[in-house]
Design an enzyme around this catalytic site. Structure first.
Site, PDB file in Angstrom:
ATOM      1  N   TYR A 162     -19.226   9.179  -6.976  1.00  0.00           N
ATOM      2  CA  TYR A 162     -19.326   8.431  -8.078  1.00  0.00           C
ATOM      3  C   TYR A 162     -20.794   8.201  -8.398  1.00  0.00           C
ATOM      4  CZ  TYR A 162     -14.199   7.465  -6.731  1.00  0.00           C
ATOM      5  OH  TYR A 162     -12.998   7.675  -6.373  1.00  0.00           O
ATOM      6  N   HIS A 204     -12.095  12.603   1.098  1.00  0.00           N
ATOM      7  CA  HIS A 204     -11.888  12.556  -0.317  1.00  0.00           C
ATOM      8  C   HIS A 204     -10.734  13.556  -0.940  1.00  0.00           C
ATOM      9  CE1 HIS A 204     -14.272  11.077  -4.147  1.00  0.00           C
ATOM     10  NE2 HIS A 204     -12.542  11.259  -4.344  1.00  0.00           N
ATOM     11  N   SER A 237      -6.361   5.575 -10.143  1.00  0.00           N
ATOM     12  CA  SER A 237      -5.953   5.731 -11.797  1.00  0.00           C
ATOM     13  C   SER A 237      -4.731   5.284 -11.892  1.00  0.00           C
ATOM     14  CB  SER A 237      -6.025   7.081 -12.309  1.00  0.00           C
ATOM     15  OG  SER A 237      -7.241   7.480 -12.174  1.00  0.00           O
ATOM     16  N   PRO A 238      -4.237   4.040 -11.420  1.00  0.00           N
ATOM     17  CA  PRO A 238      -2.867   3.422 -11.664  1.00  0.00           C
ATOM     18  C   PRO A 238      -2.323   2.969 -12.832  1.00  0.00           C
ATOM     19  CG  PRO A 238      -4.556   1.633 -10.862  1.00  0.00           C
ATOM     20  CD  PRO A 238      -5.023   2.891 -10.771  1.00  0.00           C
ATOM     21  N   LEU A 239      -3.316   2.784 -14.016  1.00  0.00           N
ATOM     22  CA  LEU A 239      -3.067   2.626 -15.027  1.00  0.00           C
ATOM     23  C   LEU A 239      -3.144   3.752 -16.086  1.00  0.00           C
ATOM     24  CD1 LEU A 239      -4.957  -0.780 -15.792  1.00  0.00           C
ATOM     25  CD2 LEU A 239      -2.637  -0.486 -15.122  1.00  0.00           C
ATOM     26  N   GLY A 240      -3.290   4.868 -15.401  1.00  0.00           N
ATOM     27  CA  GLY A 240      -3.365   6.281 -16.322  1.00  0.00           C
ATOM     28  C   GLY A 240      -4.663   6.723 -16.717  1.00  0.00           C
ATOM     29  N   GLY A 241      -5.767   6.133 -15.970  1.00  0.00           N
ATOM     30  CA  GLY A 241      -7.092   6.646 -16.215  1.00  0.00           C
ATOM     31  C   GLY A 241      -7.928   5.816 -17.175  1.00  0.00           C
TER      32      GLY A 241
END
Length: 285
Positions: A53, A127, A207-211
């Site tokens: 990251y 990863h 990305s649980p909210l879609g990114g």
């Protein structure tokens, strides 16, 4: 804060994903530190990062260093389980590459240890599978790190059911987490989630909210999430995270954030109770 378990560690039901604070479009350091501190103030005790990251080739581990700084400057920093990952690389040209060789994984772990400033990493995850390296060799390197005490717990990321089972065998039953992409827009990890539920392994949706670019559009794209949000007087993003938590007690979402207000909103999802009817409608999306 409601809690769940990763291995033998009790953590907040909602974690914090650190990636948005270190890649394209990242904020300045002050806002990032404020975001991490806001998460800790709200009760978050689980933060996810990775050595990949970062942006430029010469700043590997940017996010790990940032998180270490934030934890060291907060009185609750010592209570946080930090998960990091190795095996993914960013050459600095915007691309993502792979190196799942045992040598790289072990060297990457040593570097992460230094950046995080710890004697042992709380949770270390491979990863992403490298098609050029046998999966057993990559996970075997993680097993060695576990045996050597360099890491306290071991996990894998971006894995399919066969790889989850294989990793569990290689690690001698010590696999504690699987971190896969999962959101209303990306449901192909349902099989992995069900397997983790069956095995009692933590499932960490990334990305649980879609990114980063789509999170704000969740309610406008998926009407059931907007309807539930209106009914409860909360954001569609909160509803999304509550839906994930309701799917299984092994789910620990790690929404990425780069603003204090968004992580505070996400954390509130841990206390949101959906009706059976709402859950069924959301799950059918």
């Amino acid at each position: 804060m409601h809690t769940r378990r990763i291995g033998d560690v009790e953590v907040s039901a909602i974690g914090l994903g650190g990636m948005p604070m270190s890649i394209e479009g990242r904020p300045d350091e002050a806002r990032s530190l404020a975001t991490i501190h806001a998460a800790l103030d709200a009760g978050v005790t689980f933060i996810d990062t990775a050595d990949a990251y970062h942006l430029e080739a010469d700043e590997v581990g940017h996010n790990e260093t940032l998180i270490a700084k934030a934890l060291a400057s907060h009185d609750r920093g010592a209570d946080v389980l930090v998960a990091t990952k190795g095996g993914h690389l960013r050459p600095g040209d915007g691309s993502w590459t792979l190196d799942g060789s045992p040598r790289h994984i072990k060297e990457a772990c040593e570097a992460s240890l230094r950046r995080l400033g710890v004697e042992a990493i709380g949770l270390y995850q491979f990863h992403r599978p490298d098609p050029e390296v046998p999966y057993a060799e990559s996970v075997g390197a993680v097993r060695d790190l576990l045996d050597e005490g360099k890491i306290r717990m071991a996990g894998i990321s971006n894995a399919d059911p066969d790889q989850i089972r294989q990793a569990g065998e290689i690690l001698g039953g010590r696999l504690v987490s699987v971190q896969n992409q999962f959101s209303p827009a990306f449901r192909s990890s349902e099989a992995e989630l069900r397997l983790c539920d069956e095995l009692g392994i933590a499932f960490l949706p990334w990305s649980p909210l879609g990114g980063i670019s789509r999170a704000s559009e969740l309610g406008s794209v998926y009407a059931p999430f907007a309807r539930a949000a209106e009914a409860h007087g909360v954001s569609p993003q909160q509803v999304c995270l509550a839906w994930m938590l309701a799917k299984s007690p092994v789910v620990v979402p790690i929404p990425g954030s780069s603003r204090p207000e968004t992580i505070r909103d996400s954390v509130a999802a841990a206390g949101l109770e959906l009706t059976a009817e709402e859950f069924a409608e959301l799950d059918a999306v």
